[in-house]
Motif scaffolding. Structure first.
Motif, PDB file in Angstrom:
ATOM      1  N   ALA A  12      37.984  22.746  36.644  1.00  0.00           N
ATOM      2  CA  ALA A  12      39.382  22.908  36.911  1.00  0.00           C
ATOM      3  C   ALA A  12      39.275  22.994  38.666  1.00  0.00           C
ATOM      4  N   ILE A  13      40.248  22.726  39.361  1.00  0.00           N
ATOM      5  CA  ILE A  13      40.384  22.812  40.757  1.00  0.00           C
ATOM      6  C   ILE A  13      40.372  24.154  41.137  1.00  0.00           C
ATOM      7  N   ALA A  14      39.541  24.864  41.952  1.00  0.00           N
ATOM      8  CA  ALA A  14      39.402  26.269  42.157  1.00  0.00           C
ATOM      9  C   ALA A  14      40.055  26.385  43.667  1.00  0.00           C
ATOM     10  N   SER A  15      39.715  25.258  44.543  1.00  0.00           N
ATOM     11  CA  SER A  15      40.225  25.439  45.892  1.00  0.00           C
ATOM     12  C   SER A  15      40.755  24.114  46.505  1.00  0.00           C
ATOM     13  N   VAL A  16      42.046  24.347  47.356  1.00  0.00           N
ATOM     14  CA  VAL A  16      42.368  23.168  47.985  1.00  0.00           C
ATOM     15  C   VAL A  16      42.566  23.876  49.423  1.00  0.00           C
ATOM     16  N   LYS A  17      41.825  23.337  50.497  1.00  0.00           N
ATOM     17  CA  LYS A  17      41.709  24.099  51.770  1.00  0.00           C
ATOM     18  C   LYS A  17      42.332  22.766  52.761  1.00  0.00           C
ATOM     19  N   VAL A  18      43.066  23.443  53.660  1.00  0.00           N
ATOM     20  CA  VAL A  18      43.210  22.790  55.007  1.00  0.00           C
ATOM     21  C   VAL A  18      42.464  23.538  56.305  1.00  0.00           C
ATOM     22  N   ASN A  19      41.628  22.863  56.601  1.00  0.00           N
ATOM     23  CA  ASN A  19      40.641  23.619  57.608  1.00  0.00           C
ATOM     24  C   ASN A  19      40.253  24.734  56.716  1.00  0.00           C
ATOM     25  N   GLU A  20      40.250  26.211  56.962  1.00  0.00           N
ATOM     26  CA  GLU A  20      39.836  27.166  56.410  1.00  0.00           C
ATOM     27  C   GLU A  20      41.089  27.851  55.717  1.00  0.00           C
ATOM     28  N   LYS A  21      42.178  27.325  55.697  1.00  0.00           N
ATOM     29  CA  LYS A  21      43.456  27.991  55.070  1.00  0.00           C
ATOM     30  C   LYS A  21      43.387  27.473  53.537  1.00  0.00           C
ATOM     31  N   GLU A  22      43.028  28.728  52.749  1.00  0.00           N
ATOM     32  CA  GLU A  22      43.172  28.610  51.176  1.00  0.00           C
ATOM     33  C   GLU A  22      44.827  28.298  50.596  1.00  0.00           C
ATOM     34  N   PHE A  23      44.832  27.179  49.885  1.00  0.00           N
ATOM     35  CA  PHE A  23      46.098  27.121  49.268  1.00  0.00           C
ATOM     36  C   PHE A  23      46.350  27.609  47.823  1.00  0.00           C
ATOM     37  N   ILE A  24      45.174  27.745  47.041  1.00  0.00           N
ATOM     38  CA  ILE A  24      45.075  27.963  45.587  1.00  0.00           C
ATOM     39  C   ILE A  24      44.698  29.405  45.314  1.00  0.00           C
ATOM     40  N   SER A  25      45.388  30.085  44.301  1.00  0.00           N
ATOM     41  CA  SER A  25      45.149  31.305  43.841  1.00  0.00           C
ATOM     42  C   SER A  25      44.422  31.331  42.716  1.00  0.00           C
ATOM     43  N   SER A  26      43.054  31.758  43.094  1.00  0.00           N
ATOM     44  CA  SER A  26      42.135  31.396  41.805  1.00  0.00           C
ATOM     45  C   SER A  26      41.320  32.792  41.039  1.00  0.00           C
ATOM     46  N   GLY A  27      42.394  33.567  40.989  1.00  0.00           N
ATOM     47  CA  GLY A  27      41.620  34.721  40.318  1.00  0.00           C
ATOM     48  C   GLY A  27      41.407  34.830  38.855  1.00  0.00           C
ATOM     49  N   GLY A  28      40.584  34.298  38.357  1.00  0.00           N
ATOM     50  CA  GLY A  28      40.348  34.415  36.829  1.00  0.00           C
ATOM     51  C   GLY A  28      40.446  32.918  36.071  1.00  0.00           C
ATOM     52  N   TYR A  53      41.775  43.709  49.085  1.00  0.00           N
ATOM     53  CA  TYR A  53      41.448  43.281  47.485  1.00  0.00           C
ATOM     54  C   TYR A  53      42.019  42.091  46.947  1.00  0.00           C
ATOM     55  N   ASP A  54      43.446  41.930  47.179  1.00  0.00           N
ATOM     56  CA  ASP A  54      43.892  40.842  46.602  1.00  0.00           C
ATOM     57  C   ASP A  54      43.305  39.460  47.096  1.00  0.00           C
ATOM     58  N   ASP A  55      43.232  39.531  48.357  1.00  0.00           N
ATOM     59  CA  ASP A  55      42.649  38.021  48.915  1.00  0.00           C
ATOM     60  C   ASP A  55      41.071  38.013  48.456  1.00  0.00           C
ATOM     61  N   PHE A  56      40.540  38.801  48.191  1.00  0.00           N
ATOM     62  CA  PHE A  56      39.199  38.895  47.683  1.00  0.00           C
ATOM     63  C   PHE A  56      39.211  38.225  46.111  1.00  0.00           C
ATOM     64  N   VAL A  57      40.083  38.872  45.409  1.00  0.00           N
ATOM     65  CA  VAL A  57      40.390  38.280  44.022  1.00  0.00           C
ATOM     66  C   VAL A  57      40.795  36.912  43.899  1.00  0.00           C
ATOM     67  N   LEU A  58      42.027  36.774  44.915  1.00  0.00           N
ATOM     68  CA  LEU A  58      42.554  35.134  44.739  1.00  0.00           C
ATOM     69  C   LEU A  58      41.853  34.144  45.351  1.00  0.00           C
ATOM     70  N   THR A  59      40.912  34.369  46.254  1.00  0.00           N
ATOM     71  CA  THR A  59      40.551  33.281  47.281  1.00  0.00           C
ATOM     72  C   THR A  59      39.005  32.882  46.463  1.00  0.00           C
ATOM     73  N   TYR A  60      38.901  31.774  46.174  1.00  0.00           N
ATOM     74  CA  TYR A  60      37.705  31.190  45.556  1.00  0.00           C
ATOM     75  C   TYR A  60      36.477  31.396  46.160  1.00  0.00           C
ATOM     76  N   LYS A  61      35.276  31.944  45.965  1.00  0.00           N
ATOM     77  CA  LYS A  61      34.184  31.914  46.701  1.00  0.00           C
ATOM     78  C   LYS A  61      33.206  31.411  45.773  1.00  0.00           C
ATOM     79  N   THR A  62      32.667  30.091  46.039  1.00  0.00           N
ATOM     80  CA  THR A  62      31.560  29.454  45.291  1.00  0.00           C
ATOM     81  C   THR A  62      30.201  30.373  44.970  1.00  0.00           C
ATOM     82  N   GLU A  63      29.892  31.049  46.149  1.00  0.00           N
ATOM     83  CA  GLU A  63      28.675  32.029  46.003  1.00  0.00           C
ATOM     84  C   GLU A  63      28.944  33.317  44.828  1.00  0.00           C
TER      85      GLU A  63
END
Length: 305
Positions: A85-101, A38-48
């Motif tokens: 606002a910046i929703a995602s900063v990734k290196v390869n597929e590793k997400e740095f930003i917590s974007s829940g809301g 659940y936490d990963d779903f909420v915190l990781t931005y998905k443009t779709e």
């Protein structure tokens, strides 16, 4: 009415009316709140899973990327749902930003207050939107923003945005804010406040290699912003460029221009899932001491729409 233009120093950062309802992709259905996913779903931005509508305007999310060392991809995504606002900063597929809301992600936020007062989230222009933007919405809380987005466009390896930030606590918000504040005690009952908006205009720019001037640093993107104020004079004003990090990040590094040498700034990373505003849970990404970058110790995070 005071009109002023304030420049926010560039920092080098290492690495609407709602649309008609549409079918929700299966990947956008939240797992049970008590599940490990659940936490990963909420915190990781998905443009779709995020809205592309802002009032009567529609923008696709914008992503720029650069190849680091010929093999690692660094990418930055700005979000329509978060008003640029910046929703995602990734290196390869590793997400740095917590974007829940709308109070999280990587965004600009401001405070203005008078002598005898303190910085308050009841007078807190916030780039990504208002607290109420997440009320009653399903996770991952990336529905339309109260902040008014006018431009979000890519040119080369750069992204340019223009917006009017929302007040994080709007006049129609019936819940008390941090410290028990009430928006009606800090905001006048007139436009743009009655629309949930602030008397500020924000322009931002993100530059990646080769557009930025950090030669040989493909792992760096440069962020800069300018605000134009239509606000009345205040005794105090503060601003912050705030990054909410994924929970597994524990160090913050900053890069100094060559004339200053490099430095390392280490502190515990602060993360927050949905509710912005907590100095104890905030990680503010600032430049090194060699760069003038206004920050706030206690921040989180016209009239036309």
């Amino acid at each position: 009415m005071l009109a002023a233009v304030l420049g926010l120093a560039a920092v080098a950062v290492p690495v609407a009316l709602p649309a008609a309802a549409t079918a929700v992709p299966e990947t956008c259905v939240a797992p049970p709140p008590d599940s490990p996913e659940y936490d990963d779903f909420v915190l990781t931005y998905k443009t779709e899973c995020a809205s592309k509508n802002n009032y009567d305007r529609t923008f696709p999310d914008v992503t720029v990327s650069a190849l680091v060392d010929g093999r690692n991809e660094l990418s930055v995504t700005t979000s329509t749902a978060l008003a640029g606002a910046i929703a995602s900063v990734k290196v390869n597929e590793k997400e740095f930003i917590s974007s829940g809301g709308h109070g999280a992600a990587f965004q600009y936020a401001f405070h203005a207050w008078k002598d005898g007062q303190e910085a308050s989230e009841c007078y807190n222009p916030t780039q990504a939107g208002a607290r109420r933007d997440d009320d009653g919405k399903p996770p991952p809380y990336h529905g339309p923003s109260t902040s008014a987005l006018y431009t979000m466009a890519r040119s080369g390896s750069s992204i340019r945005t223009e917006q009017r930030p929302a007040m994080f606590m709007t006049l129609t918000d019936t819940q008390p804010g941090w410290g028990g504040c009430r928006p009606a005690d800090r905001q006048p009952a007139r436009v743009p406040y009655t629309m949930g908006l602030s008397p500020y205009w924000l322009k931002t720019k993100i530059e990646m290699a080769p557009d930025h001037d950090a030669e040989g640093l493909e792992n760096v993107f440069r962020a800069a912003a300018t605000i134009t104020s239509e606000d009345e004079p205040y005794d105090h004003f503060s601003s912050a460029f705030v990054a909410y990090l994924q929970p597994d990040f524990t160090k913050v590094y900053s890069y100094s221009p060559p004339s200053c040498g490099s430095c390392r700034r280490s502190r515990r990373s602060r993360t927050r899932a949905r509710t912005p505003w907590s100095a104890a849970q905030l990680m503010s990404a600032t430049a090194s001491a060699c760069t003038s970058s206004p920050t706030s110790r206690a921040t989180r995070r016209t009239t036309t729409r």
